[in-house]
Design an enzyme around this catalytic site. Structure first.
Site, PDB file in Angstrom:
ATOM      1  N   ILE A   1     -22.203 -40.298 -16.397  1.00  0.00           N
ATOM      2  CA  ILE A   1     -20.894 -40.961 -16.548  1.00  0.00           C
ATOM      3  C   ILE A   1     -20.135 -40.455 -17.783  1.00  0.00           C
ATOM      4  CG2 ILE A   1     -19.689 -43.188 -16.747  1.00  0.00           C
ATOM      5  CD1 ILE A   1     -21.137 -42.955 -14.107  1.00  0.00           C
TER       6      ILE A   1
ATOM      7  N   ARG B   1     -12.936 -39.698 -22.157  1.00  0.00           N
ATOM      8  CA  ARG B   1     -12.450 -40.889 -21.457  1.00  0.00           C
ATOM      9  C   ARG B   1     -10.943 -40.859 -21.140  1.00  0.00           C
ATOM     10  NH1 ARG B   1     -15.465 -46.110 -23.859  1.00  0.00           N
ATOM     11  NH2 ARG B   1     -14.956 -46.897 -21.809  1.00  0.00           N
TER      12      ARG B   1
ATOM     13  N   CYS C   1     -13.282 -41.337 -27.488  1.00  0.00           N
ATOM     14  CA  CYS C   1     -14.098 -42.238 -28.291  1.00  0.00           C
ATOM     15  C   CYS C   1     -15.467 -41.627 -28.451  1.00  0.00           C
ATOM     16  CB  CYS C   1     -14.154 -43.635 -27.687  1.00  0.00           C
ATOM     17  SG  CYS C   1     -15.314 -43.810 -26.372  1.00  0.00           S
TER      18      CYS C   1
ATOM     19  N   ASP D   1     -24.467 -48.164 -19.283  1.00  0.00           N
ATOM     20  CA  ASP D   1     -24.518 -49.072 -20.432  1.00  0.00           C
ATOM     21  C   ASP D   1     -25.937 -49.546 -20.760  1.00  0.00           C
ATOM     22  OD1 ASP D   1     -21.817 -48.836 -20.765  1.00  0.00           O
ATOM     23  OD2 ASP D   1     -21.306 -50.747 -19.837  1.00  0.00           O
TER      24      ASP D   1
ATOM     25  N   LYS E   1     -18.742 -59.558 -21.466  1.00  0.00           N
ATOM     26  CA  LYS E   1     -17.613 -58.977 -22.217  1.00  0.00           C
ATOM     27  C   LYS E   1     -16.703 -58.171 -21.291  1.00  0.00           C
ATOM     28  CE  LYS E   1     -18.273 -54.881 -24.368  1.00  0.00           C
ATOM     29  NZ  LYS E   1     -17.411 -53.726 -24.171  1.00  0.00           N
ATOM     30  N   ASN E   2     -17.303 -57.333 -20.455  1.00  0.00           N
ATOM     31  CA  ASN E   2     -16.476 -56.430 -19.644  1.00  0.00           C
ATOM     32  C   ASN E   2     -15.834 -57.112 -18.432  1.00  0.00           C
ATOM     33  OD1 ASN E   2     -16.925 -54.444 -21.452  1.00  0.00           O
ATOM     34  ND2 ASN E   2     -18.446 -53.325 -20.237  1.00  0.00           N
TER      35      ASN E   2
ATOM     36  N   ARG F   1     -19.193 -56.045 -31.424  1.00  0.00           N
ATOM     37  CA  ARG F   1     -18.181 -55.899 -30.371  1.00  0.00           C
ATOM     38  C   ARG F   1     -18.700 -56.408 -29.033  1.00  0.00           C
ATOM     39  NH1 ARG F   1     -15.590 -50.091 -30.262  1.00  0.00           N
ATOM     40  NH2 ARG F   1     -14.472 -51.265 -28.715  1.00  0.00           N
TER      41      ARG F   1
HETATM   42  N1  EPU Z   1     -12.490 -41.388 -15.965  1.00  0.00           N
HETATM   43  C1  EPU Z   1     -11.570 -40.395 -15.760  1.00  0.00           C
HETATM   44  N2  EPU Z   1     -10.258 -40.734 -15.560  1.00  0.00           N
HETATM   45  C2  EPU Z   1      -9.843 -42.021 -15.558  1.00  0.00           C
HETATM   46  C3  EPU Z   1     -10.793 -43.057 -15.751  1.00  0.00           C
HETATM   47  C4  EPU Z   1     -12.119 -42.702 -15.952  1.00  0.00           C
HETATM   48  O1  EPU Z   1     -11.910 -39.200 -15.765  1.00  0.00           O
HETATM   49  O2  EPU Z   1      -8.649 -42.266 -15.375  1.00  0.00           O
HETATM   50  C5  EPU Z   1     -13.913 -41.048 -16.160  1.00  0.00           C
HETATM   51  C6  EPU Z   1     -14.419 -41.484 -17.546  1.00  0.00           C
HETATM   52  O3  EPU Z   1     -14.117 -40.517 -18.539  1.00  0.00           O
HETATM   53  C7  EPU Z   1     -15.893 -41.632 -17.275  1.00  0.00           C
HETATM   54  C8  EPU Z   1     -15.929 -42.163 -15.831  1.00  0.00           C
HETATM   55  O4  EPU Z   1     -14.685 -41.799 -15.267  1.00  0.00           O
HETATM   56  O5  EPU Z   1     -16.488 -40.371 -17.319  1.00  0.00           O
HETATM   57  C9  EPU Z   1     -16.118 -43.660 -15.672  1.00  0.00           C
HETATM   58  O6  EPU Z   1     -15.246 -44.335 -16.549  1.00  0.00           O
HETATM   59  P1  EPU Z   1     -14.681 -45.795 -16.268  1.00  0.00           P
HETATM   60  O7  EPU Z   1     -13.203 -45.723 -16.200  1.00  0.00           O
HETATM   61  O8  EPU Z   1     -15.404 -46.433 -15.139  1.00  0.00           O
HETATM   62  O9  EPU Z   1     -15.074 -46.535 -17.615  1.00  0.00           O
HETATM   63  P2  EPU Z   1     -14.221 -47.648 -18.324  1.00  0.00           P
HETATM   64  O10 EPU Z   1     -13.577 -48.491 -17.306  1.00  0.00           O
HETATM   65  O11 EPU Z   1     -13.364 -47.032 -19.387  1.00  0.00           O
HETATM   66  C10 EPU Z   1     -16.077 -49.472 -18.364  1.00  0.00           C
HETATM   67  C11 EPU Z   1     -16.781 -50.275 -19.407  1.00  0.00           C
HETATM   68  C12 EPU Z   1     -17.726 -49.378 -20.184  1.00  0.00           C
HETATM   69  C13 EPU Z   1     -18.720 -48.766 -19.206  1.00  0.00           C
HETATM   70  C14 EPU Z   1     -17.963 -48.003 -18.110  1.00  0.00           C
HETATM   71  C15 EPU Z   1     -18.862 -47.431 -17.030  1.00  0.00           C
HETATM   72  C16 EPU Z   1     -15.118 -51.949 -19.949  1.00  0.00           C
HETATM   73  C17 EPU Z   1     -14.165 -52.512 -20.933  1.00  0.00           C
HETATM   74  N3  EPU Z   1     -15.788 -50.852 -20.306  1.00  0.00           N
HETATM   75  O12 EPU Z   1     -15.348 -48.468 -19.075  1.00  0.00           O
HETATM   76  O13 EPU Z   1     -18.427 -50.237 -21.082  1.00  0.00           O
HETATM   77  O14 EPU Z   1     -19.572 -47.876 -19.872  1.00  0.00           O
HETATM   78  O15 EPU Z   1     -17.026 -48.892 -17.473  1.00  0.00           O
HETATM   79  O16 EPU Z   1     -19.604 -48.434 -16.425  1.00  0.00           O
HETATM   80  O17 EPU Z   1     -15.288 -52.497 -18.869  1.00  0.00           O
HETATM   81  C18 EPU Z   1     -19.659 -50.792 -22.996  1.00  0.00           C
HETATM   82  O18 EPU Z   1     -19.550 -51.983 -22.683  1.00  0.00           O
HETATM   83  O19 EPU Z   1     -20.443 -50.404 -23.901  1.00  0.00           O
HETATM   84  C19 EPU Z   1     -18.858 -49.789 -22.306  1.00  0.00           C
HETATM   85  C20 EPU Z   1     -18.621 -48.570 -22.806  1.00  0.00           C
END
Ligand code: EPU
Length: 425
Positions: A329, A124, A119, A307, A24-25, A399
């Site tokens: 995280i 996030r 969320c 995850d 999915k991701n 989802r």
């Molecule tokens: N963060 C910031 N600022 C930013 C971006 C991220 O502070 O601009 C922080 C976030 O709040 C978090 C950390 O950095 O504390 C890591 O967040 P990241 O951006 O890596 O997460 P994401 O890209 O929003 C993806 C997956 C998530 C998974 C995370 C971590 C997708 C669509 N989602 O989210 O998947 O938990 O990486 O590996 O790729 C799931 O599938 O259940 C899911 C939540």
């Protein structure tokens, strides 16, 4: 939104084979990448998931021609891109809609995308995405709940992420793919899904150096071509079924897996006493009657994935001794804990640390979770519990897990989806 429930009668060891679907991701950013080009893009092995349908609906809204093939392939072509705004109605359904910013900015030099709210698992923020766009020359405004990004021209730049971010890295890569000159991104996320997207970008005609490392160099192009790619296996779905075999003391063969993407998880499960054998793209997993306690800290790839934290916690509830998990995280990713406690688990949480004192058994109960992986952990606990568990609000599961109840019942689980209508009768 469906309010179906999952009814599980616990205590049946799982035996047989399960086919793992595409990730999915990886699918979500790959579909966002189709917006970069007027040419045809083909993505193969796409699972039928609620979040993926939301992304396809968004692409349709932007004018994409979409067709689905029999072999789970999806063709997307966005010949003419006129719209530049993604309204709140889409973004509120799925945070990953933030991935529209990069390609819109790259192709149209202007993007207006509703800000995703916080969320269930944490605040996030998307500050890193926005800083990367600003480094490439975009002006960013936050107005009336929307991010507005605009540039006369995007210019290659040197940018360092202060925080490692998965979707932030992909968003910056997409914007850089059509910037003038070379962009060097430092402290990039190393997740397999990011590597997959970098490889797609290369196949679209964008040179990317340093794929799979924390520094990527991207040579921007004035136009990019289409792509054809097969999704990588979903490592979190794989991990969830590894735990399903372990927690039911069963034995499963998982097909279409990539063990290299799961090194940290396999190491933790092996330490706990789960037997895992890897044979090419297959994994054989055998459960045990006793598990050892372990200490885990979640961290960006290649460390232990956040995850998988909830699902492994369900297994540790039944280990002999005290385990400890530190979630680094997301700040609010223990929502499964009170529900597991209602099933008889002994867990205490202080800040980011959860201490899990193993108990001899869990007991079925009605439970509810507010996010995808927490819901999966409750299904797993239900498979091992004595009696009947009902997991409410399983739209979260839909989802991210394709036909979970079908896959589980095909290997001997007593699990059924109770539709909302039936449950009211
Ligand atoms: N963060 C910031 N600022 C930013 C971006 C991220 O502070 O601009 C922080 C976030 O709040 C978090 C950390 O950095 O504390 C890591 O967040 P990241 O951006 O890596 O997460 P994401 O890209 O929003 C993806 C997956 C998530 C998974 C995370 C971590 C997708 C669509 N989602 O989210 O998947 O938990 O990486 O590996 O790729 C799931 O599938 O259940 C899911 C939540």
């Amino acid at each position: 939104m469906s309010l179906d429930r999952m009814k599980i009668e616990g205590g049946f060891p799982l035996r047989g084979a399960i086919e793992i679907g595409g990730a999915k991701n990886a699918a979500l950013p790959a579909l966002a990448m189709t917006m970069l080009t007027p040419e045809r893009c083909i993505l193969k092995g796409v699972p039928a998931l609620y979040d993926i349908q939301t992304m396809l609906d968004i692409l349709k809204y932007f004018g994409a021609d979409i067709s689905k093939g029999d072999d789970k392939s999806i063709e997307v072509q966005l010949s003419v891109l006129e719209k530049t705004e993604a309204p709140y109605d889409f973004v509120r359904k799925m945070r990953a809609s933030v991935l529209l910013l990069g390609p819109l900015l790259a192709r149209k030099k202007i993007a207006r995308v509703s800000l995703p709210g916080g969320c269930a698992i944490g605040v996030r923020p998307i500050d890193m995405h926005l800083k990367a766009f600003a480094a490439l020359g975009a002006t960013i405004r936050l107005k009336e709940g929307y991010v507005e990004a605009e540039a006369q021209e995007l210019l290659g730049a040197n940018f360092t992420f202060d925080i490692t971010t998965v979707t932030g890295t992909v968003n910056a890569m997409m914007a850089a793919s059509m910037a003038k000159g070379e962009t060097v991104l430092h402290n990039c996320a190393l997740e397999p899904e990011v590597v997959f997207c970098a490889e797609i970008l290369i196949s679209m005609g964008v040179p990317v150096d340093g794929v799979g490392t924390s520094v990527m160099r991207i040579k921007g192009q004035s136009q990019v071509g289409g792509f054809s790619a097969t999704l990588i296996p979903d490592r979190i779905e794989t991990g969830t079924y590894l735990v399903a075999a372990a927690i039911t003391q069963g034995e499963l063969v998982l097909k279409n897996t990539c063990a290299n993407h799961l090194v940290a998880l396999i190491s933790v499960l092996s330490e706990a006493g789960v037997e895992i054998e890897v044979d090419g793209s297959q994994m054989r997993v055998k459960g045990n009657s006793t598990y050892h306690p372990v200490r885990i800290q979640t961290a960006p790839h290649p460390e232990f994935p956040t995850d998988m934290q909830a699902q492994v916690m369900s297994l540790l509830c039944l280990a002999k001794g005290k385990s400890e998990i530190t979630e680094t995280i997301f700040e609010n990713r223990y929502m499964h804990v009170p529900e597991l406690v209602r099933m008889g688990a002994n867990i205490s949480v202080k800040g980011s640390v959860a201490k899990i004192q193993g108990v001899p058994s869990l007991y079925g109960a009605p439970v509810m979770a507010t996010d995808l992986r927490a819901s999966a952990s409750l299904v797993l606990a239900g498979l091992a519990a004595q009696g009947t568990t009902e997991v409410l609000r399983i739209y979260h599961l839909d989802r991210g897990y394709e036909t979970m109840e079908k896959k589980l019942s095909s290997v001997g689980a007593k699990i059924e989806r109770v539709e909302e209508k039936k449950s009211k009768e």
